[in-house]
Design an enzyme around this catalytic site. Sequence first.
Site, PDB file in Angstrom:
ATOM      1  N   LYS A 160       0.819  -1.295   0.369  1.00 44.53           N
ATOM      2  CA  LYS A 160       0.070   0.356   0.426  1.00 44.53           C
ATOM      3  C   LYS A 160       0.555   1.324   0.027  1.00 44.53           C
ATOM      4  CE  LYS A 160      -4.011  -1.926   2.239  1.00 44.53           C
ATOM      5  NZ  LYS A 160      -5.448  -1.851   3.184  1.00 44.53           N
ATOM      6  N   ASP A 217      -9.871   3.469   1.634  1.00 42.55           N
ATOM      7  CA  ASP A 217     -10.271   2.757   3.253  1.00 42.55           C
ATOM      8  C   ASP A 217     -10.736   4.173   4.145  1.00 42.55           C
ATOM      9  OD1 ASP A 217      -8.951   0.475   2.477  1.00 42.55           O
ATOM     10  OD2 ASP A 217      -7.335   0.619   3.520  1.00 42.55           O
TER      11      ASP A 217
HETATM   12  P1  NAP Z   1       0.294  -1.624   9.573  1.00 40.61           P
HETATM   13  O1  NAP Z   1       0.658  -0.720   9.032  1.00 40.61           O
HETATM   14  O2  NAP Z   1       1.412  -2.979   9.644  1.00 40.61           O
HETATM   15  O3  NAP Z   1       0.405  -1.085  11.478  1.00 40.61           O
HETATM   16  C1  NAP Z   1       0.327  -1.720  12.524  1.00 40.61           C
HETATM   17  C2  NAP Z   1       0.038  -0.978  13.220  1.00 40.61           C
HETATM   18  O4  NAP Z   1      -0.042  -1.708  14.026  1.00 40.61           O
HETATM   19  C3  NAP Z   1       1.535  -0.227  13.492  1.00 40.61           C
HETATM   20  O5  NAP Z   1       0.566   0.887  14.707  1.00 40.61           O
HETATM   21  C4  NAP Z   1       2.056  -1.611  14.909  1.00 40.61           C
HETATM   22  O6  NAP Z   1       2.339  -0.436  15.739  1.00 40.61           O
HETATM   23  C5  NAP Z   1       0.353  -1.489  15.377  1.00 40.61           C
HETATM   24  N1  NAP Z   1       0.625  -2.822  16.017  1.00 40.61           N
HETATM   25  C6  NAP Z   1       0.975  -4.303  15.692  1.00 40.61           C
HETATM   26  N2  NAP Z   1       1.091  -5.480  16.114  1.00 40.61           N
HETATM   27  C7  NAP Z   1       0.484  -5.548  17.619  1.00 40.61           C
HETATM   28  C8  NAP Z   1       0.612  -5.677  19.030  1.00 40.61           C
HETATM   29  N3  NAP Z   1       1.057  -6.668  18.767  1.00 40.61           N
HETATM   30  N4  NAP Z   1       0.148  -4.834  20.216  1.00 40.61           N
HETATM   31  C9  NAP Z   1       0.309  -3.629  19.499  1.00 40.61           C
HETATM   32  N5  NAP Z   1       0.091  -2.763  18.262  1.00 40.61           N
HETATM   33  C10 NAP Z   1       0.636  -3.098  17.106  1.00 40.61           C
HETATM   34  O7  NAP Z   1      -0.715  -2.990   9.273  1.00 40.61           O
HETATM   35  P2  NAP Z   1      -2.199  -1.869   8.801  1.00 40.61           P
HETATM   36  O8  NAP Z   1      -2.205  -1.493   6.597  1.00 40.61           O
HETATM   37  O9  NAP Z   1      -2.272  -0.498   9.530  1.00 40.61           O
HETATM   38  O10 NAP Z   1      -3.277  -2.697   9.458  1.00 40.61           O
HETATM   39  C11 NAP Z   1      -3.650  -2.926  10.661  1.00 40.61           C
HETATM   40  C12 NAP Z   1      -4.918  -3.488  10.700  1.00 40.61           C
HETATM   41  O11 NAP Z   1      -6.349  -2.870   9.816  1.00 40.61           O
HETATM   42  C13 NAP Z   1      -5.208  -4.907  10.357  1.00 40.61           C
HETATM   43  O12 NAP Z   1      -5.445  -6.125  10.957  1.00 40.61           O
HETATM   44  C14 NAP Z   1      -5.192  -4.864   8.564  1.00 40.61           C
HETATM   45  O13 NAP Z   1      -6.346  -6.203   8.466  1.00 40.61           O
HETATM   46  C15 NAP Z   1      -6.760  -4.111   9.738  1.00 40.61           C
HETATM   47  N6  NAP Z   1      -7.194  -2.981   8.344  1.00 40.61           N
HETATM   48  C16 NAP Z   1      -8.596  -3.301   7.936  1.00 40.61           C
HETATM   49  C17 NAP Z   1      -9.351  -2.665   7.062  1.00 40.61           C
HETATM   50  C18 NAP Z   1     -10.483  -3.165   6.718  1.00 40.61           C
HETATM   51  O14 NAP Z   1     -11.526  -2.912   5.278  1.00 40.61           O
HETATM   52  N7  NAP Z   1     -11.672  -3.570   7.958  1.00 40.61           N
HETATM   53  C19 NAP Z   1      -8.418  -2.078   6.161  1.00 40.61           C
HETATM   54  C20 NAP Z   1      -7.535  -1.365   6.585  1.00 40.61           C
HETATM   55  C21 NAP Z   1      -6.692  -2.599   7.293  1.00 40.61           C
HETATM   56  P3  NAP Z   1       3.433  -0.038  15.790  1.00 40.61           P
HETATM   57  O15 NAP Z   1       4.215   0.701  15.357  1.00 40.61           O
HETATM   58  O16 NAP Z   1       5.117  -0.323  16.872  1.00 40.61           O
HETATM   59  O17 NAP Z   1       4.749  -1.852  15.165  1.00 40.61           O
END
Ligand code: NAP
Length: 298
Positions: free
Chosen positions: A74, A110
């Site tokens: 992305k 999103d």
């Molecule tokens: P990303 O860019 O990898 O960011 C992940 C975030 O989560 C970071 O801030 C990370 O913190 C934090 N994190 C990861 N593991 C953690 C843990 N065990 N405890 C606390 N914080 C944690 O991922 P993303 O693309 O933003 O996606 C995040 C979530 O949203 C995913 O589950 C994804 O499937 C979901 N999502 C859903 C939709 C929907 O349509 N429903 C759309 C997009 C995304 P650090 O910075 O400290 O590593």
Amino acid sequence: MGKPISGKTRLAGILGMPVNHSLSPAMHNAAYRELDFDWAYVPLGLKHEDDLERVLRAIRVLPFVGFNVTMPFKQAMLTYCDEVAMAAKMAGAVNTVHCVDGRLVGYNTDGRGLVESLAEEARFTSGGENITIIGAGGAAGAAAVAFILEKAGRVAIVNRTVERAEELADRLMPYARSTEIVPLHVSEAEEQIRESRLLINATPTGMAQDDPSPIPVSWISRDQIVCDMVYNVRETDLLKAARDAGALAIGGLGMLVHQAALAIDIWSETAQHKAPRDLMRSAAQSVLSSTCSGEVIE
Ligand code: NAP
């Protein structure tokens, strides 16, 4: 698929690594059938990140109407697009690309998808509201941008790595004239979370069965709306705690459906064929209920 595949069928798809559990093909193809579009949505899973550039070169010359982009591309997609919409630039991520005469035009649906799902499921509008987003990655950025565009009063970005929350806040502040943006470490977020009208989990915490809630659940109270972007079959601990506290608990499926529907609306270039959100939700739900583990990676 919409109509039977013909010599004129246009392609769409989801580009990521991996995509084999994606709900997008089911949602999109159900919508194309309903809209009678001669389009087919296919998984575009890459084996190596290095293949991205070559695949994009191929997409430019093939009959693609557009494609979605998921992890881990992305952010990188921003640099490969010929043109990028403001909300995607602000979020620092592209999840939807429109193919226009060999050019790639990037969008981020999103954030808007989240706003539409909150309006539908909670009658929530963010103007003037105090909102907390847990996480500082791509999804948190997209959500924060959407709330800024909706003129939320205050958006707190709470992350375990506070530097990432600060970076995101610094990037967004120049755009946030009516919205206060506050980066916080989880350990200093209790008062902010207690005072929020809306709390959003934008971390993957909750996807696995034994994942704990990303914040102490005692901070949640009954007047709040709690939205978890995770969209497993099983209710996450955060949502269960929110429900137990009397708060309104909303899962991530609505956001997923709306971001997909918005992509179709962009690709079809007309307000005449609004993507059928309810049908797309049913298509996603039936895939989810047939998946034993309920763990889906989008
Ligand atoms: P990303 O860019 O990898 O960011 C992940 C975030 O989560 C970071 O801030 C990370 O913190 C934090 N994190 C990861 N593991 C953690 C843990 N065990 N405890 C606390 N914080 C944690 O991922 P993303 O693309 O933003 O996606 C995040 C979530 O949203 C995913 O589950 C994804 O499937 C979901 N999502 C859903 C939709 C929907 O349509 N429903 C759309 C997009 C995304 P650090 O910075 O400290 O590593």
